[in-house]
Scaffold this motif. Structure first.
Motif, PDB file in Angstrom:
ATOM      1  N   SER A  84       0.633  11.204   2.038  1.00 30.26           N
ATOM      2  CA  SER A  84       0.707  11.064   3.501  1.00 30.26           C
ATOM      3  C   SER A  84      -1.435  10.269   3.967  1.00 30.26           C
ATOM      4  O   SER A  84      -2.016   9.615   4.284  1.00 30.26           O
ATOM      5  CB  SER A  84       0.399  11.583   4.321  1.00 30.26           C
ATOM      6  OG  SER A  84       2.496  11.319   4.271  1.00 30.26           O
ATOM      7  N   PHE A  85      -1.843  11.011   3.154  1.00 28.88           N
ATOM      8  CA  PHE A  85      -3.531  10.652   3.103  1.00 28.88           C
ATOM      9  C   PHE A  85      -3.910   9.131   2.196  1.00 28.88           C
ATOM     10  O   PHE A  85      -4.906   7.970   3.011  1.00 28.88           O
ATOM     11  CB  PHE A  85      -4.768  11.822   1.837  1.00 28.88           C
ATOM     12  CG  PHE A  85      -4.745  12.995   3.242  1.00 28.88           C
ATOM     13  CD1 PHE A  85      -5.964  12.504   4.247  1.00 28.88           C
ATOM     14  CD2 PHE A  85      -4.614  14.091   2.699  1.00 28.88           C
ATOM     15  CE1 PHE A  85      -6.190  13.770   4.821  1.00 28.88           C
ATOM     16  CE2 PHE A  85      -4.993  15.173   3.665  1.00 28.88           C
ATOM     17  CZ  PHE A  85      -5.966  14.587   4.466  1.00 28.88           C
ATOM     18  N   ILE A  86      -3.632   9.310   1.628  1.00 28.09           N
ATOM     19  CA  ILE A  86      -3.161   7.872   0.384  1.00 28.09           C
ATOM     20  C   ILE A  86      -3.333   6.847   1.795  1.00 28.09           C
ATOM     21  O   ILE A  86      -3.762   5.593   1.418  1.00 28.09           O
ATOM     22  CB  ILE A  86      -2.946   7.270  -0.806  1.00 28.09           C
ATOM     23  CG1 ILE A  86      -3.842   9.081  -1.501  1.00 28.09           C
ATOM     24  CG2 ILE A  86      -3.246   6.476  -1.641  1.00 28.09           C
ATOM     25  CD1 ILE A  86      -3.447   9.282  -3.027  1.00 28.09           C
ATOM     26  N   LEU A  87      -1.903   6.728   2.209  1.00 30.29           N
ATOM     27  CA  LEU A  87      -0.969   6.022   3.334  1.00 30.29           C
ATOM     28  C   LEU A  87      -2.042   5.197   4.017  1.00 30.29           C
ATOM     29  O   LEU A  87      -2.453   4.108   3.847  1.00 30.29           O
ATOM     30  CB  LEU A  87       0.061   6.141   3.166  1.00 30.29           C
ATOM     31  CG  LEU A  87       0.340   5.249   3.852  1.00 30.29           C
ATOM     32  CD1 LEU A  87       1.017   4.010   3.428  1.00 30.29           C
ATOM     33  CD2 LEU A  87       2.069   5.354   4.898  1.00 30.29           C
ATOM     34  N   VAL A  88      -2.434   6.055   4.932  1.00 31.03           N
ATOM     35  CA  VAL A  88      -3.561   6.501   5.945  1.00 31.03           C
ATOM     36  C   VAL A  88      -4.682   5.572   5.673  1.00 31.03           C
ATOM     37  O   VAL A  88      -4.645   4.829   6.637  1.00 31.03           O
ATOM     38  CB  VAL A  88      -3.529   7.954   6.968  1.00 31.03           C
ATOM     39  CG1 VAL A  88      -4.867   7.626   7.845  1.00 31.03           C
ATOM     40  CG2 VAL A  88      -2.573   8.064   7.384  1.00 31.03           C
TER      41      VAL A  88
ATOM     42  N   LEU B 165      -4.374  16.640  -3.682  1.00 38.87           N
ATOM     43  CA  LEU B 165      -4.375  16.167  -5.080  1.00 38.87           C
ATOM     44  C   LEU B 165      -3.965  17.232  -6.133  1.00 38.87           C
ATOM     45  O   LEU B 165      -3.065  17.078  -6.712  1.00 38.87           O
ATOM     46  CB  LEU B 165      -5.265  15.351  -5.387  1.00 38.87           C
ATOM     47  CG  LEU B 165      -5.097  14.030  -4.495  1.00 38.87           C
ATOM     48  CD1 LEU B 165      -6.618  13.422  -4.261  1.00 38.87           C
ATOM     49  CD2 LEU B 165      -4.177  13.262  -4.605  1.00 38.87           C
ATOM     50  N   GLN B 166      -5.253  18.524  -6.159  1.00 37.99           N
ATOM     51  CA  GLN B 166      -4.914  18.853  -7.522  1.00 37.99           C
ATOM     52  C   GLN B 166      -3.655  19.688  -7.268  1.00 37.99           C
ATOM     53  O   GLN B 166      -2.971  20.496  -8.148  1.00 37.99           O
ATOM     54  CB  GLN B 166      -6.071  20.117  -7.286  1.00 37.99           C
ATOM     55  CG  GLN B 166      -7.668  19.578  -7.029  1.00 37.99           C
ATOM     56  CD  GLN B 166      -9.239  20.672  -7.183  1.00 37.99           C
ATOM     57  OE1 GLN B 166      -8.668  21.501  -6.490  1.00 37.99           O
ATOM     58  NE2 GLN B 166      -9.816  19.882  -7.816  1.00 37.99           N
TER      59      GLN B 166
ATOM     60  N   LEU C 245       3.409   5.836  -6.032  1.00 34.35           N
ATOM     61  CA  LEU C 245       3.634   5.844  -7.513  1.00 34.35           C
ATOM     62  C   LEU C 245       2.336   6.645  -7.550  1.00 34.35           C
ATOM     63  O   LEU C 245       2.683   7.096  -8.458  1.00 34.35           O
ATOM     64  CB  LEU C 245       2.993   4.717  -7.719  1.00 34.35           C
ATOM     65  CG  LEU C 245       4.320   3.635  -7.090  1.00 34.35           C
ATOM     66  CD1 LEU C 245       4.349   1.605  -7.965  1.00 34.35           C
ATOM     67  CD2 LEU C 245       6.155   4.064  -8.139  1.00 34.35           C
ATOM     68  N   VAL C 246       1.253   6.493  -6.778  1.00 34.26           N
ATOM     69  CA  VAL C 246       0.079   7.485  -7.464  1.00 34.26           C
ATOM     70  C   VAL C 246       0.369   8.450  -7.363  1.00 34.26           C
ATOM     71  O   VAL C 246      -0.284   9.240  -8.617  1.00 34.26           O
ATOM     72  CB  VAL C 246      -1.391   6.728  -6.672  1.00 34.26           C
ATOM     73  CG1 VAL C 246      -2.721   8.321  -6.875  1.00 34.26           C
ATOM     74  CG2 VAL C 246      -1.828   5.508  -7.174  1.00 34.26           C
TER      75      VAL C 246
ATOM     76  N   ILE D 123       1.116  -1.416  -0.118  1.00 36.14           N
ATOM     77  CA  ILE D 123      -0.234   0.596  -0.923  1.00 36.14           C
ATOM     78  C   ILE D 123       1.010   1.619  -0.036  1.00 36.14           C
ATOM     79  O   ILE D 123       0.624   2.169  -1.013  1.00 36.14           O
ATOM     80  CB  ILE D 123      -0.969   0.065   1.038  1.00 36.14           C
ATOM     81  CG1 ILE D 123      -1.903  -0.864   0.895  1.00 36.14           C
ATOM     82  CG2 ILE D 123      -1.438   1.699   1.562  1.00 36.14           C
ATOM     83  CD1 ILE D 123      -2.749  -1.543   2.172  1.00 36.14           C
ATOM     84  N   SER D 124       1.850   1.237   0.868  1.00 34.62           N
ATOM     85  CA  SER D 124       3.049   2.380   1.179  1.00 34.62           C
ATOM     86  C   SER D 124       3.088   2.814  -0.768  1.00 34.62           C
ATOM     87  O   SER D 124       3.617   3.471  -0.975  1.00 34.62           O
ATOM     88  CB  SER D 124       3.890   2.226   2.037  1.00 34.62           C
ATOM     89  OG  SER D 124       4.554   1.594   1.875  1.00 34.62           O
TER      90      SER D 124
END
Length: 333
Positions: free
Chosen positions: A298-302, A288-289, A25-26, A19-20
């Protein structure tokens, strides 16, 4: 059961590592980076760009380093010291930005969960017990309507009706007198009094979905032989329904624990934007923008970590609640 828990915990390690990597990468997929967006904004405003300053920022944040080096700096800081990095846009620690908004998001998510349970539980039972009645048809129609209507559209409708016919704005959570005040009992009550509209809007689709699932599961249980046997023995209908079929049909309610944790961080992004709620969702969209690498990553990871943890908790509670699931895991072990 112990083997099952141990196996699930061991599976979480490579899952969290994957996930990290995906989260990092995203945020690297769009062309450019935060400085590219920053330069474009300055150029659009007619301001000059200092090349030396841009180069200094690139060296400071390591934006010219290889991806593997950037990833290692980011993930090692999180693992060793809980440092999620610094937001480029806000020039503050990412952890501080997230925690500043987590309180309101927590209240919103838990209130929505309790409202969803409180409505779906009795409605689903009635719809199953009174199958093909007028009330069942009405509930089915409203359920499909709730599932088909986007939450942000309901938010726009509520905002328009409130302003058009009542002269009130539903934007934000706090009244003007409490907007900049420190947290106290009055501010808490003010937030609760203003939260019922977003809670009702966000809970619409969830309630409709749980009603449909509970109705289907309960109807399936009511047709099984043990229910027919209980009726033949003369047991009261309410006791038959509540003692066994209902218990076996409550798995969907317990499984909602799995998505409550990521909801605490993500929230309902579009609803929060429409209603100007200071939750974590709009902050994620803004990151993201602007390609704010550390904040968005960090948001995506959490979110991913909380999804894994929530799923684990949900599975363990389901195994404890439903003997059939527990026996299946014991046989596999």
């Amino acid at each position: 059961m112990r083997r099952y828990v141990t196996r699930r915990l061991l599976y979480m390690i490579p899952t969290l590592f994957a996930i990290s990597i995906v989260a990092f990468l995203v945020i690297q997929l769009p062309p450019g980076n935060f400085l590219t967006v920053y330069i474009a904004q300055l150029s659009a405003q007619g301001q000059g760009v200092d090349g030396a300053q841009i180069q200094a920022l690139e060296e400071r944040y390591g934006l010219n380093d290889p991806l593997i080096v950037q990833y290692w700096k980011w993930i090692s800081g999180i693992v060793t010291s809980g440092d999620f990095g610094q937001s480029f846009q806000y020039r503050r620690d990412v952890a501080t930005l997230i925690w500043d908004r987590i309180g309101l998001t927590l209240i919103l998510a838990i209130s929505t969960l309790f409202l969803t349970w409180a409505l779906a539980f009795p409605i689903g039972i009635y719809s199953a017990v009174r199958q093909y009645s007028i009330g069942d048809y009405v509930i089915t129609f409203l359920g499909f309507l709730g599932l088909a209507t986007p939450n942000f559209m309901l938010a726009l409708l509520f905002a328009w009706v409130s302003f058009r016919y009542f002269g009130q704005s539903v934007g934000g959570v706090f009244s003007p007198e409490y907007a900049d005040a420190a947290w106290n009992l009055g501010k808490l009550f003010d937030a609760v009094s203003n939260l019922w509209i977003p809670v009702l809007i966000i809970g619409t689709a969830g309630t409709a979905a749980l009603v449909r699932v509970l109705r289907a599961n309960l109807l399936d249980e009511l047709r099984k032989p043990y229910v027919t046997t209980a009726r033949a023995k003369g047991l009261p209908e309410w006791r038959i329904i509540l003692k066994y079929p209902l218990r076996m049909s409550l798995s969907p309610f317990i499984s909602t624990i799995g998505w409550i944790l990521p909801t605490l961080i993500g929230g309902e992004v579009l609803v929060s934007i429409v209603l100007s709620l200071e939750t974590t969702g709009p902050l994620l969209v803004d990151a993201l923008q602007s390609q704010d690498m550390y904040l968005a990553g960090s948001f995506i990871l959490v979110l991913g970590v909380l999804t894994v943890i929530g799923t684990l908790i949900s599975d363990l509670v389901l195994a404890w609640w439903d003997p059939r699931i527990r026996h299946q895991h014991v046989e596999r072990a």
